[in-house]
Motif scaffolding. Structure first.
Motif, PDB file in Angstrom:
ATOM      1  N   ARG A   1     -25.835  35.104   6.391  1.00  0.00           N
ATOM      2  CA  ARG A   1     -27.104  34.399   6.587  1.00  0.00           C
ATOM      3  C   ARG A   1     -28.256  35.384   6.695  1.00  0.00           C
ATOM      4  O   ARG A   1     -29.319  35.175   6.114  1.00  0.00           O
ATOM      5  N   ALA A   2     -28.062  36.459   7.448  1.00  0.00           N
ATOM      6  CA  ALA A   2     -29.122  37.463   7.582  1.00  0.00           C
ATOM      7  C   ALA A   2     -29.458  38.050   6.223  1.00  0.00           C
ATOM      8  O   ALA A   2     -30.631  38.142   5.840  1.00  0.00           O
ATOM      9  N   MET A   3     -28.443  38.423   5.475  1.00  0.00           N
ATOM     10  CA  MET A   3     -28.666  39.020   4.159  1.00  0.00           C
ATOM     11  C   MET A   3     -29.284  38.017   3.191  1.00  0.00           C
ATOM     12  O   MET A   3     -30.210  38.355   2.452  1.00  0.00           O
ATOM     13  N   TYR A   4     -28.786  36.804   3.189  1.00  0.00           N
ATOM     14  CA  TYR A   4     -29.242  35.777   2.249  1.00  0.00           C
ATOM     15  C   TYR A   4     -30.706  35.424   2.482  1.00  0.00           C
ATOM     16  O   TYR A   4     -31.506  35.414   1.552  1.00  0.00           O
ATOM     17  N   PHE A   5     -31.074  35.161   3.715  1.00  0.00           N
ATOM     18  CA  PHE A   5     -32.432  34.705   3.989  1.00  0.00           C
ATOM     19  C   PHE A   5     -33.440  35.837   4.142  1.00  0.00           C
ATOM     20  O   PHE A   5     -34.633  35.641   3.932  1.00  0.00           O
ATOM     21  N   GLU A   6     -32.986  37.030   4.510  1.00  0.00           N
ATOM     22  CA  GLU A   6     -33.927  38.124   4.748  1.00  0.00           C
ATOM     23  C   GLU A   6     -34.139  39.033   3.547  1.00  0.00           C
ATOM     24  O   GLU A   6     -35.162  39.694   3.455  1.00  0.00           O
ATOM     25  N   SER A   7     -33.179  39.105   2.658  1.00  0.00           N
ATOM     26  CA  SER A   7     -33.381  39.987   1.504  1.00  0.00           C
ATOM     27  C   SER A   7     -33.740  39.195   0.259  1.00  0.00           C
ATOM     28  O   SER A   7     -33.694  39.725  -0.849  1.00  0.00           O
ATOM     29  N   ASN A   8     -34.087  37.940   0.458  1.00  0.00           N
ATOM     30  CA  ASN A   8     -34.523  37.086  -0.646  1.00  0.00           C
ATOM     31  C   ASN A   8     -33.543  37.109  -1.816  1.00  0.00           C
ATOM     32  O   ASN A   8     -33.935  37.106  -2.960  1.00  0.00           O
TER      33      ASN A   8
ATOM     34  N   HIS B   1     -39.892  44.376   7.844  1.00  0.00           N
ATOM     35  CA  HIS B   1     -40.792  43.265   7.551  1.00  0.00           C
ATOM     36  C   HIS B   1     -40.951  43.174   6.046  1.00  0.00           C
ATOM     37  O   HIS B   1     -40.523  44.069   5.310  1.00  0.00           O
ATOM     38  N   THR B   2     -41.553  42.105   5.606  1.00  0.00           N
ATOM     39  CA  THR B   2     -41.753  41.914   4.174  1.00  0.00           C
ATOM     40  C   THR B   2     -42.568  43.071   3.611  1.00  0.00           C
ATOM     41  O   THR B   2     -43.613  43.427   4.164  1.00  0.00           O
ATOM     42  N   ALA B   3     -42.071  43.664   2.544  1.00  0.00           N
ATOM     43  CA  ALA B   3     -42.792  44.770   1.899  1.00  0.00           C
ATOM     44  C   ALA B   3     -44.156  44.268   1.446  1.00  0.00           C
ATOM     45  O   ALA B   3     -44.297  43.135   1.018  1.00  0.00           O
ATOM     46  N   GLY B   4     -45.139  45.094   1.545  1.00  0.00           N
ATOM     47  CA  GLY B   4     -46.492  44.721   1.141  1.00  0.00           C
ATOM     48  C   GLY B   4     -47.360  44.299   2.307  1.00  0.00           C
ATOM     49  O   GLY B   4     -48.573  44.354   2.219  1.00  0.00           O
TER      50      GLY B   4
ATOM     51  N   TYR C   1     -41.698  54.477   8.742  1.00  0.00           N
ATOM     52  CA  TYR C   1     -40.969  53.834   7.647  1.00  0.00           C
ATOM     53  C   TYR C   1     -39.916  54.758   7.051  1.00  0.00           C
ATOM     54  O   TYR C   1     -40.161  55.945   6.853  1.00  0.00           O
ATOM     55  N   VAL C   2     -38.749  54.175   6.758  1.00  0.00           N
ATOM     56  CA  VAL C   2     -37.652  54.957   6.197  1.00  0.00           C
ATOM     57  C   VAL C   2     -37.231  54.481   4.807  1.00  0.00           C
ATOM     58  O   VAL C   2     -36.606  55.238   4.063  1.00  0.00           O
ATOM     59  N   LEU C   3     -37.571  53.228   4.452  1.00  0.00           N
ATOM     60  CA  LEU C   3     -37.055  52.678   3.199  1.00  0.00           C
ATOM     61  C   LEU C   3     -37.805  51.403   2.828  1.00  0.00           C
ATOM     62  O   LEU C   3     -38.187  50.635   3.701  1.00  0.00           O
ATOM     63  N   VAL C   4     -37.991  51.198   1.535  1.00  0.00           N
ATOM     64  CA  VAL C   4     -38.441  49.911   1.007  1.00  0.00           C
ATOM     65  C   VAL C   4     -37.421  49.495  -0.041  1.00  0.00           C
ATOM     66  O   VAL C   4     -37.176  50.227  -1.005  1.00  0.00           O
ATOM     67  N   THR C   5     -36.799  48.345   0.170  1.00  0.00           N
ATOM     68  CA  THR C   5     -35.825  47.804  -0.769  1.00  0.00           C
ATOM     69  C   THR C   5     -35.602  46.333  -0.474  1.00  0.00           C
ATOM     70  O   THR C   5     -35.840  45.885   0.651  1.00  0.00           O
ATOM     71  N   GLY C   6     -35.173  45.593  -1.467  1.00  0.00           N
ATOM     72  CA  GLY C   6     -34.843  44.192  -1.258  1.00  0.00           C
ATOM     73  C   GLY C   6     -36.005  43.340  -0.791  1.00  0.00           C
ATOM     74  O   GLY C   6     -35.806  42.330  -0.143  1.00  0.00           O
ATOM     75  N   GLY C   7     -37.226  43.778  -1.092  1.00  0.00           N
ATOM     76  CA  GLY C   7     -38.400  43.016  -0.676  1.00  0.00           C
ATOM     77  C   GLY C   7     -38.836  43.286   0.753  1.00  0.00           C
ATOM     78  O   GLY C   7     -39.730  42.620   1.271  1.00  0.00           O
ATOM     79  N   ASN C   8     -38.219  44.273   1.405  1.00  0.00           N
ATOM     80  CA  ASN C   8     -38.531  44.586   2.802  1.00  0.00           C
ATOM     81  C   ASN C   8     -38.855  46.064   2.994  1.00  0.00           C
ATOM     82  O   ASN C   8     -38.382  46.914   2.237  1.00  0.00           O
ATOM     83  N   ALA C   9     -39.640  46.339   4.018  1.00  0.00           N
ATOM     84  CA  ALA C   9     -39.932  47.710   4.450  1.00  0.00           C
ATOM     85  C   ALA C   9     -39.224  47.919   5.793  1.00  0.00           C
ATOM     86  O   ALA C   9     -39.450  47.156   6.742  1.00  0.00           O
ATOM     87  N   PHE C  10     -38.378  48.910   5.872  1.00  0.00           N
ATOM     88  CA  PHE C  10     -37.565  49.192   7.052  1.00  0.00           C
ATOM     89  C   PHE C  10     -38.192  50.335   7.836  1.00  0.00           C
ATOM     90  O   PHE C  10     -38.641  51.317   7.249  1.00  0.00           O
TER      91      PHE C  10
ATOM     92  N   MET D   1     -29.581  43.923   0.600  1.00  0.00           N
ATOM     93  CA  MET D   1     -28.713  43.198   1.527  1.00  0.00           C
ATOM     94  C   MET D   1     -28.019  44.150   2.492  1.00  0.00           C
ATOM     95  O   MET D   1     -27.940  43.882   3.695  1.00  0.00           O
ATOM     96  N   VAL D   2     -27.535  45.275   1.998  1.00  0.00           N
ATOM     97  CA  VAL D   2     -26.860  46.251   2.869  1.00  0.00           C
ATOM     98  C   VAL D   2     -27.865  46.854   3.858  1.00  0.00           C
ATOM     99  O   VAL D   2     -27.524  47.109   5.015  1.00  0.00           O
ATOM    100  N   ALA D   3     -29.101  47.036   3.444  1.00  0.00           N
ATOM    101  CA  ALA D   3     -30.126  47.546   4.362  1.00  0.00           C
ATOM    102  C   ALA D   3     -30.362  46.556   5.504  1.00  0.00           C
ATOM    103  O   ALA D   3     -30.435  46.947   6.679  1.00  0.00           O
ATOM    104  N   VAL D   4     -30.464  45.269   5.195  1.00  0.00           N
ATOM    105  CA  VAL D   4     -30.620  44.242   6.240  1.00  0.00           C
ATOM    106  C   VAL D   4     -29.405  44.255   7.165  1.00  0.00           C
ATOM    107  O   VAL D   4     -29.538  44.236   8.391  1.00  0.00           O
ATOM    108  N   GLY D   5     -28.218  44.296   6.578  1.00  0.00           N
ATOM    109  CA  GLY D   5     -26.994  44.342   7.382  1.00  0.00           C
ATOM    110  C   GLY D   5     -26.932  45.568   8.269  1.00  0.00           C
ATOM    111  O   GLY D   5     -26.455  45.498   9.410  1.00  0.00           O
ATOM    112  N   SER D   6     -27.430  46.683   7.790  1.00  0.00           N
ATOM    113  CA  SER D   6     -27.447  47.913   8.587  1.00  0.00           C
ATOM    114  C   SER D   6     -28.342  47.752   9.807  1.00  0.00           C
ATOM    115  O   SER D   6     -27.999  48.208  10.905  1.00  0.00           O
ATOM    116  N   VAL D   7     -29.486  47.092   9.638  1.00  0.00           N
ATOM    117  CA  VAL D   7     -30.381  46.834  10.782  1.00  0.00           C
ATOM    118  C   VAL D   7     -29.689  45.928  11.791  1.00  0.00           C
ATOM    119  O   VAL D   7     -29.744  46.175  13.001  1.00  0.00           O
TER     120      VAL D   7
END
Length: 166
Positions: free
Chosen positions: A36-43, A120-123, A133-142, A50-56
């Motif tokens: 659910r986290a990966m599906y809804f957060e990484s669009n 958060h959402t990239a952009g 900031y460490v990474l931008v991927t999957g539509g998110n900035a980590f 998805m792996v970046a969201v899961g890592s968080v």
């Protein structure tokens, strides 16, 4: 008189479910919460996102500052996408979600997320001076939260083809 013990029992059950990190009515296996986290957060983006969201999520579980379960972290109010625990998923539109979730639960982590516990959402831009900031991927900035004088990347890095999977 018999209503009070039943009422208390109901309150205790609800409190136990919330304290267990699953929230009332959200009992589900860890892998589904991660999906659910990966599906809804990484669009429904790249596996990388998805792996970046899961890592968080896993960083939060292991931090001691958040609930100690995947479902507890994902179900936390105002932390992830609205309705994340209730909305329907269509895994046919995101076939990589299940595999990515299981892989993260088995120990895979995004190599560039490091200890980051936020994204958060990239952009989007925020006026805070503590976001490293460490990474931008999957539509998110980590990012990691740091003291402002320790922030060396106050602006999200630009995703580079091949490194971030975009």
């Amino acid at each position: 008189m018999t209503m009070i013990p039943r009422f208390r029992a109901g309150l205790c059950l609800a409190a136990a479910l919330v304290l267990a990190g699953c929230g009332f009515g959200h009992r589900m296996p860890e892998h589904e919460c991660m999906e659910r986290a990966m599906y809804f957060e990484s669009n429904r983006s790249s596996r990388d996102g998805m792996v970046a969201v899961g890592s968080v999520v896993m960083n939060r579980v292991q931090s001691g500052q958040y609930p100690r379960s995947v479902c507890g972290v994902v179900a936390q109010k105002n932390q992830f996408a609205p309705g994340i625990m209730k909305r329907k998923m269509n895994l046919k539109t995101a076939p990589k979600v299940r595999e990515a979730a299981r892989s993260v639960l088995r120990g895979e982590r995004h190599p560039l997320v490091g200890n980051a516990m936020f994204f958060h959402t990239a952009g989007h831009r925020f006026p805070y001076d503590n976001m490293h900031y460490v990474l931008v991927t999957g539509g998110n900035a980590f990012y990691e939260k740091r003291r402002n004088y320790l922030v060396t990347r106050p602006v999200p890095p630009h995703p580079i083809e091949g490194i971030t999977g975009r």
